[in-house]
Motif scaffolding. Structure first.
Motif, PDB file in Angstrom:
ATOM      1  N   TRP A  23       0.843  -1.201   0.000  1.00  0.00           N
ATOM      2  CA  TRP A  23       0.000   0.000   0.000  1.00  0.00           C
ATOM      3  C   TRP A  23       0.877   1.249   0.000  1.00  0.00           C
ATOM      4  O   TRP A  23       0.696   2.155  -0.805  1.00  0.00           O
ATOM      5  CB  TRP A  23      -0.920  -0.007   1.229  1.00  0.00           C
ATOM      6  CG  TRP A  23      -1.985   1.034   1.145  1.00  0.00           C
ATOM      7  CD1 TRP A  23      -3.211   0.908   0.586  1.00  0.00           C
ATOM      8  CD2 TRP A  23      -1.900   2.381   1.630  1.00  0.00           C
ATOM      9  NE1 TRP A  23      -3.913   2.072   0.690  1.00  0.00           N
ATOM     10  CE2 TRP A  23      -3.140   2.994   1.325  1.00  0.00           C
ATOM     11  CE3 TRP A  23      -0.909   3.114   2.290  1.00  0.00           C
ATOM     12  CZ2 TRP A  23      -3.416   4.324   1.657  1.00  0.00           C
ATOM     13  CZ3 TRP A  23      -1.187   4.437   2.624  1.00  0.00           C
ATOM     14  CH2 TRP A  23      -2.423   5.022   2.310  1.00  0.00           C
TER      15      TRP A  23
ATOM     16  N   ARG B  25       1.224   3.943  -3.065  1.00  0.00           N
ATOM     17  CA  ARG B  25       0.823   5.350  -2.911  1.00  0.00           C
ATOM     18  C   ARG B  25       1.991   6.257  -3.287  1.00  0.00           C
ATOM     19  O   ARG B  25       1.822   7.292  -3.903  1.00  0.00           O
ATOM     20  CB  ARG B  25       0.354   5.641  -1.481  1.00  0.00           C
ATOM     21  CG  ARG B  25      -0.961   4.944  -1.063  1.00  0.00           C
ATOM     22  CD  ARG B  25      -2.168   5.308  -1.898  1.00  0.00           C
ATOM     23  NE  ARG B  25      -2.288   4.630  -3.196  1.00  0.00           N
ATOM     24  CZ  ARG B  25      -2.665   3.363  -3.367  1.00  0.00           C
ATOM     25  NH1 ARG B  25      -2.970   2.609  -2.334  1.00  0.00           N
ATOM     26  NH2 ARG B  25      -2.736   2.849  -4.569  1.00  0.00           N
TER      27      ARG B  25
ATOM     28  N   ASP C 294       1.955   6.566  -6.849  1.00  0.00           N
ATOM     29  CA  ASP C 294       0.926   7.519  -7.279  1.00  0.00           C
ATOM     30  C   ASP C 294       1.408   8.958  -7.109  1.00  0.00           C
ATOM     31  O   ASP C 294       1.211   9.803  -7.974  1.00  0.00           O
ATOM     32  CB  ASP C 294      -0.349   7.324  -6.447  1.00  0.00           C
ATOM     33  CG  ASP C 294      -1.073   6.045  -6.844  1.00  0.00           C
ATOM     34  OD1 ASP C 294      -0.836   5.581  -7.972  1.00  0.00           O
ATOM     35  OD2 ASP C 294      -1.854   5.529  -6.022  1.00  0.00           O
ATOM     36  N   VAL C 295       2.042   9.206  -5.966  1.00  0.00           N
ATOM     37  CA  VAL C 295       2.499  10.571  -5.687  1.00  0.00           C
ATOM     38  C   VAL C 295       3.477  11.036  -6.754  1.00  0.00           C
ATOM     39  O   VAL C 295       3.310  12.093  -7.358  1.00  0.00           O
ATOM     40  CB  VAL C 295       3.155  10.643  -4.288  1.00  0.00           C
ATOM     41  CG1 VAL C 295       3.873  11.965  -4.109  1.00  0.00           C
ATOM     42  CG2 VAL C 295       2.105  10.452  -3.209  1.00  0.00           C
TER      43      VAL C 295
ATOM     44  N   VAL D 290      -8.719   7.273  -1.276  1.00  0.00           N
ATOM     45  CA  VAL D 290      -7.334   6.906  -1.543  1.00  0.00           C
ATOM     46  C   VAL D 290      -6.539   8.090  -2.110  1.00  0.00           C
ATOM     47  O   VAL D 290      -5.318   8.126  -2.053  1.00  0.00           O
ATOM     48  CB  VAL D 290      -7.271   5.667  -2.470  1.00  0.00           C
ATOM     49  CG1 VAL D 290      -7.174   6.067  -3.914  1.00  0.00           C
ATOM     50  CG2 VAL D 290      -6.133   4.771  -2.063  1.00  0.00           C
TER      51      VAL D 290
ATOM     52  N   PRO E  56      -4.323  10.383   0.933  1.00  0.00           N
ATOM     53  CA  PRO E  56      -2.899  10.197   1.256  1.00  0.00           C
ATOM     54  C   PRO E  56      -1.985  10.617   0.111  1.00  0.00           C
ATOM     55  O   PRO E  56      -0.872  11.082   0.362  1.00  0.00           O
ATOM     56  CB  PRO E  56      -2.782   8.700   1.529  1.00  0.00           C
ATOM     57  CG  PRO E  56      -4.025   8.090   1.018  1.00  0.00           C
ATOM     58  CD  PRO E  56      -5.072   9.135   1.079  1.00  0.00           C
ATOM     59  N   ILE E  57      -2.454  10.469  -1.119  1.00  0.00           N
ATOM     60  CA  ILE E  57      -1.610  10.884  -2.246  1.00  0.00           C
ATOM     61  C   ILE E  57      -1.388  12.396  -2.201  1.00  0.00           C
ATOM     62  O   ILE E  57      -0.284  12.886  -2.388  1.00  0.00           O
ATOM     63  CB  ILE E  57      -2.241  10.471  -3.592  1.00  0.00           C
ATOM     64  CG1 ILE E  57      -2.380   8.950  -3.636  1.00  0.00           C
ATOM     65  CG2 ILE E  57      -1.398  10.950  -4.754  1.00  0.00           C
ATOM     66  CD1 ILE E  57      -3.100   8.433  -4.850  1.00  0.00           C
ATOM     67  N   PHE E  58      -2.463  13.103  -1.907  1.00  0.00           N
ATOM     68  CA  PHE E  58      -2.320  14.553  -1.820  1.00  0.00           C
ATOM     69  C   PHE E  58      -1.294  14.919  -0.746  1.00  0.00           C
ATOM     70  O   PHE E  58      -0.426  15.759  -0.963  1.00  0.00           O
ATOM     71  CB  PHE E  58      -3.672  15.213  -1.517  1.00  0.00           C
ATOM     72  CG  PHE E  58      -3.570  16.696  -1.335  1.00  0.00           C
ATOM     73  CD1 PHE E  58      -3.426  17.522  -2.435  1.00  0.00           C
ATOM     74  CD2 PHE E  58      -3.562  17.260  -0.071  1.00  0.00           C
ATOM     75  CE1 PHE E  58      -3.300  18.891  -2.279  1.00  0.00           C
ATOM     76  CE2 PHE E  58      -3.439  18.629   0.090  1.00  0.00           C
ATOM     77  CZ  PHE E  58      -3.315  19.443  -1.012  1.00  0.00           C
TER      78      PHE E  58
ATOM     79  N   GLY F 177       1.093  13.080   0.304  1.00  0.00           N
ATOM     80  CA  GLY F 177       2.401  12.689  -0.213  1.00  0.00           C
ATOM     81  C   GLY F 177       2.989  13.774  -1.102  1.00  0.00           C
ATOM     82  O   GLY F 177       4.167  14.123  -0.984  1.00  0.00           O
ATOM     83  N   ILE F 178       2.140  14.337  -1.962  1.00  0.00           N
ATOM     84  CA  ILE F 178       2.593  15.414  -2.845  1.00  0.00           C
ATOM     85  C   ILE F 178       3.105  16.589  -2.023  1.00  0.00           C
ATOM     86  O   ILE F 178       4.190  17.107  -2.250  1.00  0.00           O
ATOM     87  CB  ILE F 178       1.444  15.879  -3.769  1.00  0.00           C
ATOM     88  CG1 ILE F 178       1.082  14.770  -4.750  1.00  0.00           C
ATOM     89  CG2 ILE F 178       1.840  17.135  -4.526  1.00  0.00           C
ATOM     90  CD1 ILE F 178      -0.229  15.022  -5.469  1.00  0.00           C
TER      91      ILE F 178
ATOM     92  N   ILE G 250       6.476  15.978  -0.609  1.00  0.00           N
ATOM     93  CA  ILE G 250       7.579  16.107  -1.569  1.00  0.00           C
ATOM     94  C   ILE G 250       7.872  17.575  -1.844  1.00  0.00           C
ATOM     95  O   ILE G 250       9.025  18.005  -1.861  1.00  0.00           O
ATOM     96  CB  ILE G 250       7.252  15.363  -2.876  1.00  0.00           C
ATOM     97  CG1 ILE G 250       7.209  13.875  -2.566  1.00  0.00           C
ATOM     98  CG2 ILE G 250       8.252  15.705  -3.970  1.00  0.00           C
ATOM     99  CD1 ILE G 250       7.580  12.984  -3.691  1.00  0.00           C
TER     100      ILE G 250
ATOM    101  N   ASN H  58      -6.872  12.579 -12.500  1.00  0.00           N
ATOM    102  CA  ASN H  58      -6.796  11.123 -12.394  1.00  0.00           C
ATOM    103  C   ASN H  58      -8.038  10.562 -11.726  1.00  0.00           C
ATOM    104  O   ASN H  58      -8.588   9.547 -12.144  1.00  0.00           O
ATOM    105  CB  ASN H  58      -5.594  10.708 -11.543  1.00  0.00           C
ATOM    106  CG  ASN H  58      -4.314  10.818 -12.322  1.00  0.00           C
ATOM    107  OD1 ASN H  58      -4.350  11.071 -13.511  1.00  0.00           O
ATOM    108  ND2 ASN H  58      -3.205  10.639 -11.657  1.00  0.00           N
TER     109      ASN H  58
END
Lengths: 296, 579, 320
Positions: A124, A128, A131-132, C11, C14-16, C18-19, C22, C303
């Motif tokens: 997972w 992710r 994806d990031v 889902v 968490p990607i946001f 993560g961005i 970074i 996406n």
């Protein structure tokens, strides 16, 4: 004649590898690409021996001389031999492509294998992360990284390598997920073989084919990225020649219009290498695809 | 559909091929054969090029005259070598003791809103420019110490709510009181581009903090000045529009409208050829060569305007190797500067041996360091830097990559120094990192020997070099003998130079200063204070329809030559407007 | 269906984050004083050393990294991205100024690339290994392999200067009132050149996707039923071949923005790409961060949208 060949082929046992080679060799563009690329790689590898002149030697009196017998592709503003620079630049551009792709495919194999084989939480998290990074505009981050690190050949490789891994990671993971359930892997597991051994010996080989295809396209992409970075002044810095910086140093209308031997050769070199690599990739994909039909 | 798409693709590929082999077809325009009229004509739209970025930088709140604001803002004088061009002032007197400068203002000058320009505006403008809230180059402080009370005001000291050293005598007379005698005061302060005159009557009604912070709407919607054109609109990333100011004190200007268009140089050249621009300034020599064959374009050249040099920011590099003039002389002998001028500058430049090349201040007995590799090796051997030691020495050249010619020079030097036997490396670093390097805070410390830069002060010792403003106490910065990292720290000539500089300061007359300048020049020449001087020509490419352009060579490069006389520009055949 | 959409939205969260992590990491790597990025250097000059220290403390710059990250994030989410180093507009204002032109250029280029690439791919698949397949393959790859700055400059030279069909650059004819035709006229060259690269990508993607579906059972079945080839291709093969394109296309938005850096700069198209390049030249890290953040968020949103569309179009999809 053709019948003889076919008959001869049928004498051998038809292994997948052999089938792949046969399919690949039937892909006309791929074979052409392979030939061209082979020449380019040989020229690059043996550049010091092949080059008729030194790529850095300046002869200011030879100002932008058009192609002659001594200087096959003419000379540049500082009187350097364009042909010699071109094949030395090939070393740089091709190795930027190879190393950058090497970096991210390695990352991809590691992460993809972990994600695919161990699954659950690690999977997972890794997916992710994929994806990031896929969401972030790659080019801008590469520019950002190179401008912080300073432009150099190694930093270009690094920046391109750091940003390229998500796609192959997905590929490796997907491949491993499907392989994990294959009979021979299940068998290996039930035999009690250690996990890393199963991954290394039994699962990864199945991943190689699609990864090779992906990497092939990747090399072409990385060569182009380097050219783009050079245009922005962030690629391989002079005096080292790369195809990208040879071209970007020609981006004035005067040179475009009147001194074509400064930009046409590196332009064609980029185009030919990218074309050939892509054709090879195409051929490989057709050849290595287990579902591939022997059409055409 | 499919066929169309295929056609589009073919077209793109064909276009690419065409760029390579298309014949040069410069279609002659209808007007090229005629001679332009001699009288100024009125009307038309003038299209001016501006390369720099305008992302966050709102041109106008920086309160500085540059290529974008020069159309509407003016200052008191323009400085030239030893003299000046009057603008909003007609002249000035200096008191006996050299401490009071009395400036006489031009009468009848109107702001764009019709109000008259007076001494009040002068004082107000200086106070705005030196407002404690405005971000100055840090060094502005040193400059500010020249005028009485200015530094206290700039510092925002208690009770210092005005600059006491600027006194209004009457509507058209202003006095500047100096803290000490300073012959560089006029060129470096009064006649300097960074001090445009602002309308007090408008600005004092606005919020001072916003004005100073640059957040005031005034800077975006309608700044005014006394210049020949008035502000209409600024569209970020595209253009600034100006309209003619009919009541301009210098007479009604020609063109009705001016567009300052932003574009990268590659695009600008095509725009010029196509008639979308009328002038491209500071053009690359490469493009000038091509334009010379275009009958619709004039190539204007101001020789020897820009400097071009390598300097040694860290005199400690190489264990003091570069403190030895002979080492620097050797590197100078190793560089084929003439070859560089011919091949890379396309002949638009000149090898300089003197700081004051071609002026009265030039040393009469210059040593000319012509390209001679053997001499270079011999010199290095002489000071003990023998071939085996050179082979061990890692010579680091740094270059700021923004300019192709500069990078080419680095490439040339790389080869030359490699031939001398040094292990040479070229490092591309940007301006910000370069400043870090200089201060020893770079990612690699100060590990480099030479930096290649080309912001030059031309040849005029009277003109302050803007980037250096204030880091210089004494006008012309290379002569600054106070700073500890300069050549004179190690030179036996340091005391002599200091004395000469004092002599220059003791005189206000250019005739009397000349011999001292000459002697200083001789010392700089021998010391190779900064090696590799090359004079770079300043090139403007203009359309035939743009007339009245006169490049004044006496003006420093950073007061870009063209800006001196934009009020006199006019368009031939103004009715036939281009895009 | 609704369940899938909800899952898909969850889902993305968490990607946001993560961005943002970074972007924050890049921010931490960038040289310069973070206080200057937040306040603007102008404001800092007016402050005393104690005031500066107090500001650092109150803005949490002395906190450990996660504390700084959280305070930066909470400001960023509220739309406060700080000041560029040179002052003037805030980063947010700049992004607002520039996003419109970029979206216009990207949308046009995207549409053009699909319109050019997909039909090319179909033709290639239908006539596999014919001369047209080879020709278009070579063309598609040629487009991939020409650096865009060369294409841009070359096109400007030919179409603008020599043939005089298009204006050189800019958003519209300067000094004239806005007109739709004028805008389109200015849009054609930059968008087609930006599209050229992706047209090649789509063509190749469509080709292989089509080839794959055409060998699938249901297509063979359809053929066996005696349906006309045209019907087979359009109704069955094409539909199924193009479905996965939705996801692939949405992922390409980030690349499209990367490509627009050079195109926008050369064509003086005042969008995010040009801003990003100028910010790089001037080491305007706050602006660059703003661009990366906003672009990534855009890609993330698209996406999400693509996945939902995909699920609607192909009900077999379930979240795994």
């Amino acid at each position: 004649m053709a019948n003889d060949l076919q008959a001869e082929q049928q004498l051998f046992v038809d292994t997948p590898a052999r089938r792949a080679v046969r399919r690949f060799s039937r892909h006309r563009l791929a074979m052409l690409g392979l030939g061209v690329l082979l020449i380019m790689v040989l020229l690059a590898v043996f550049a010091p021996a092949v080059a008729p002149h030194s790529p850095t030697k300046q002869e200011l009196s030879l100002y932008r001389k058009p192609p002659t017998q001594t200087h096959w592709l003419g000379t540049d503003s500082l009187g350097r031999d364009v042909f010699s620079r071109l094949i030395h630049a090939g070393r740089v551009s091709l190795s930027v492509g190879l190393v950058a792709v090497g970096i991210y495919e390695t990352i991809a194999i590691l992460l993809g294998a972990i994600a695919g084989y161990y699954g659950s939480k690690l999977d997972w998290i890794i997916m992710r992360a994929v994806d990031v990074v896929m969401t972030i505009p790659t080019m801008i981050v590469i520019i950002f990284l190179v401008s912080i690190l300073g432009p150099s050949m190694y930093n270009s490789m690094l920046a391109i390598g750091i940003m390229g891994w998500p796609e192959p990671t997905r590929l490796v993971r997907g491949q491993i997920l499907s392989l994990r359930e294959m009979d021979y892997v299940t068998a290996a597991r039930s035999l009690g073989l250690p996990t890393h051994r199963i991954i290394l010996r039994h699962v990864l080989p199945g991943v190689v084919a699609p990864l090779v295809v992906h990497a092939t396209f990747g090399v072409a992409g990385a060569i182009l990225l380097e050219a783009g970075l050079s245009f922005l002044g962030l690629g391989v810095p002079p005096p080292t020649a790369s195809w990208g910086n040879m071209m970007s140093s020609a981006q004035t209308l005067n040179i475009l219009e009147r001194v074509p031997w400064l930009w046409v050769p590196p332009g064609i070199a980029i185009m030919l290498s990218v074309l050939s690599i892509n054709f090879i990739g195409d051929g490989l994909r057709d050849a290595l695809d287990p579902r591939g039909m022997e059409t055409g | 559909m499919k066929r169309l798409l295929l056609a589009v693709n073919l077209l793109i590929v064909a276009a690419l091929l065409l760029t390579g082999c298309a014949p040069v077809d410069t279609a002659p325009a209808a007007t090229t054969m005629q001679e332009p009229p001699t009288e100024r004509q009125y009307g038309g739209t003038l299209n001016f090029w501006q390369p720099s970025w305008d992302g966050s930088k709102d041109w106008f709140h920086h309160i500085k005259r540059d290529e974008v604001t020069t159309w509407m803002w003016e200052e008191l004088f323009f400085t030239t070598t030893g003299s000046f061009i009057p603008v909003l002032a007609t002249g000035y007197d200096v008191s006996e003791d050299g401490l009071i400068y009395t400036v006489h203002l031009r009468e009848g000058v109107k702001f764009h809103d019709g109000e008259e320009f007076t001494a009040e505006d002068v004082k107000y403008s200086f106070e705005l420019k030196y407002d404690p809230g405005i971000l100055p180059p840090e060094a502005l402080k040193a400059e500010a110490e020249r005028v009485e009370g200015l530094f206290a005001y700039k510092q925002g000291e208690e009770g210092a709510d005005e600059i006491t050293g600027i006194r209004i005598v009457d509507d058209y007379t202003v006095e500047f009181v100096l803290t000490e005698r300073d012959p560089s005061f006029f060129p470096g302060f009064l006649g300097y581009v960074e001090h445009p005159m602002m309308p007090k009557h408008v600005l004092e009604t606005l919020d001072r903090d916003e004005l100073v912070a640059g957040t005031s709407d005034y800077w975006v919607t309608g700044p005014i000045g006394t210049g020949p054109y008035q502000f209409v609109e600024h569209v970020p990333g595209q253009y600034v529009e100006y309209a003619r100011f009919d009541d301009y004190w210098g007479g009604k200007p020609g063109p009705e409208r001016v567009f300052v268009k932003f574009a990268p140089i590659e695009t600008a050249i095509i725009m010029l050829e196509k008639g979308e621009l009328d002038i491209v300034w500071e053009a690359p020599p490469e493009e000038a060569v091509r334009m010379m064959d275009n009958p619709d374009i004039d190539v204007l050249v101001a020789d020897n305007v820009m400097g071009f040099w390598i300097q040694t920011p860290n005199w400690h590099a190489g264990n003091g190797l570069w403190q030895n003039p002979k080492a620097k002389q050797a590197l100078l002998y190793a560089a084929d500067r003439q070859g560089f001028v011919d091949n890379v500058m396309q002949g638009f430049g000149v090898v300089r041996h003197s700081w004051f090349h071609g002026t009265r201040f030039e040393c009469p007995t210059l040593i000319e360091f012509e390209y001679d590799l053997d001499k270079a090796k011999a010199l290095l051997d002489e000071i003990g830097m023998t071939a085996d030691k050179r082979a061990d020495y890692q010579l680091e050249l740094t270059v700021y990559p923004g300019n192709k010619m500069r990078v080419d020079y680095a490439v040339m030097l790389h080869e030359a120094y490699t031939q001398l036997g040094f292990k040479t490396n070229v490092d591309l670093i940007d301006a910000a990192s370069w400043a870090d390097y200089r201060n020893g805070k770079g990612p690699r410390g100060t590990e480099f020997d030479f930096a290649i830069a080309n912001w030059g002060p031309g040849t005029n010792p009277y003109v302050l070099e803007p980037y250096m403003v204030g880091t210089v106490d004494l006008g012309y910065w290379p002569l600054d003998v106070e700073r500890d990292y300069h050549w004179n720290e190690y030179s036996p000539n340091a005391d002599k130079a200091k004395e000469l500089w004092a002599n220059i300061f003791a005189e206000t007359d250019i005739e009397a200063q000349t011999p001292y300048f000459q002697e200083l020049d001789c010392i700089l020449n021998e010391e190779v204070f900064i090696p590799h001087l090359i004079g770079e020509s300043w090139i403007a490419l203009k359309s035939k329809r743009l007339q009245g352009v006169d490049l004044d060579l006496d003006v420093s490069v950073y007061i870009v030559p063209q800006l001196v006389d934009i009020a006199n520009w006019w368009l031939w055949d103004p009715d036939a407007d281009s895009q | 269906m609704t369940k899938y959409i909800i899952q898909r939205v969850i889902v993305s969260i968490p990607i946001f984050f993560g961005i943002t992590m970074i972007v924050f990491a890049l921010y931490a790597l960038a040289p310069g004083d973070p206080l200057a990025m937040l306040l603007g250097e102008r404001a800092m000059l007016e402050m005393t050393a104690e005031e500066l220290e107090a500001a650092r403390e109150s803005l949490g710059l002395n906190d450990p990294w996660w504390g700084r990250y959280i305070s930066w994030l909470s400001r960023a989410i509220r739309g406060d991205l700080g000041y560029p180093l040179t002052g003037g507009y805030t980063v947010m204002e700049l992004l607002q100024q520039r996003i419109g032109p970029t979206l216009l250029l990207m949308a046009t280029a995207f549409a053009v690339s699909l319109l050019a690439g997909v039909p090319m791919g179909i033709v290639m698949a239908l006539k596999q290994y014919s001369w047209i397949d080879y020709l278009v393959t070579v063309l598609a790859f040629a487009q991939l392999s020409i650096p865009s700055f060369f294409l841009a400059l070359g096109a400007m030279y030919v179409f603008s200067l020599k043939l005089d069909i298009f204006p050189t650059s800019g958003l519209q004819t300067i000094g004239e009132p806005f007109s739709l035709w004028d805008r389109i006229h200015h849009l054609i060259m930059p968008s087609f050149i930006l599209a050229a690269y992706f047209a090649g990508v789509w063509a190749r993607y469509t080709r292989s996707s089509m080839l794959e579906t055409m060998h699938l059972e249901f297509v063979t079945t359809a053929r066996a039923k005696g349906l006309r080839e045209r019907v087979v291709v359009v109704r069955h093969a094409l539909r199924n071949a193009l479905l996965p394109m939705i996801t692939v296309a949405s992922l390409s938005l980030g690349q499209l923005l990367g490509g627009s850096i050079i195109i926008e700069t050369i064509f003086q198209w005042p969008g995010l790409g040009m801003l990003g390049w100028q910010a790089t030249l001037n080491r305007e890290y706050p602006i660059l961060m703003g661009i990366i953040l906003i672009a990534s968020t855009m890609v993330l949103a698209s996406n999400l949208l693509a996945d939902i569309l995909y699920a609607v179009a192909d009900p077999r999809i379930r979240y795994d």
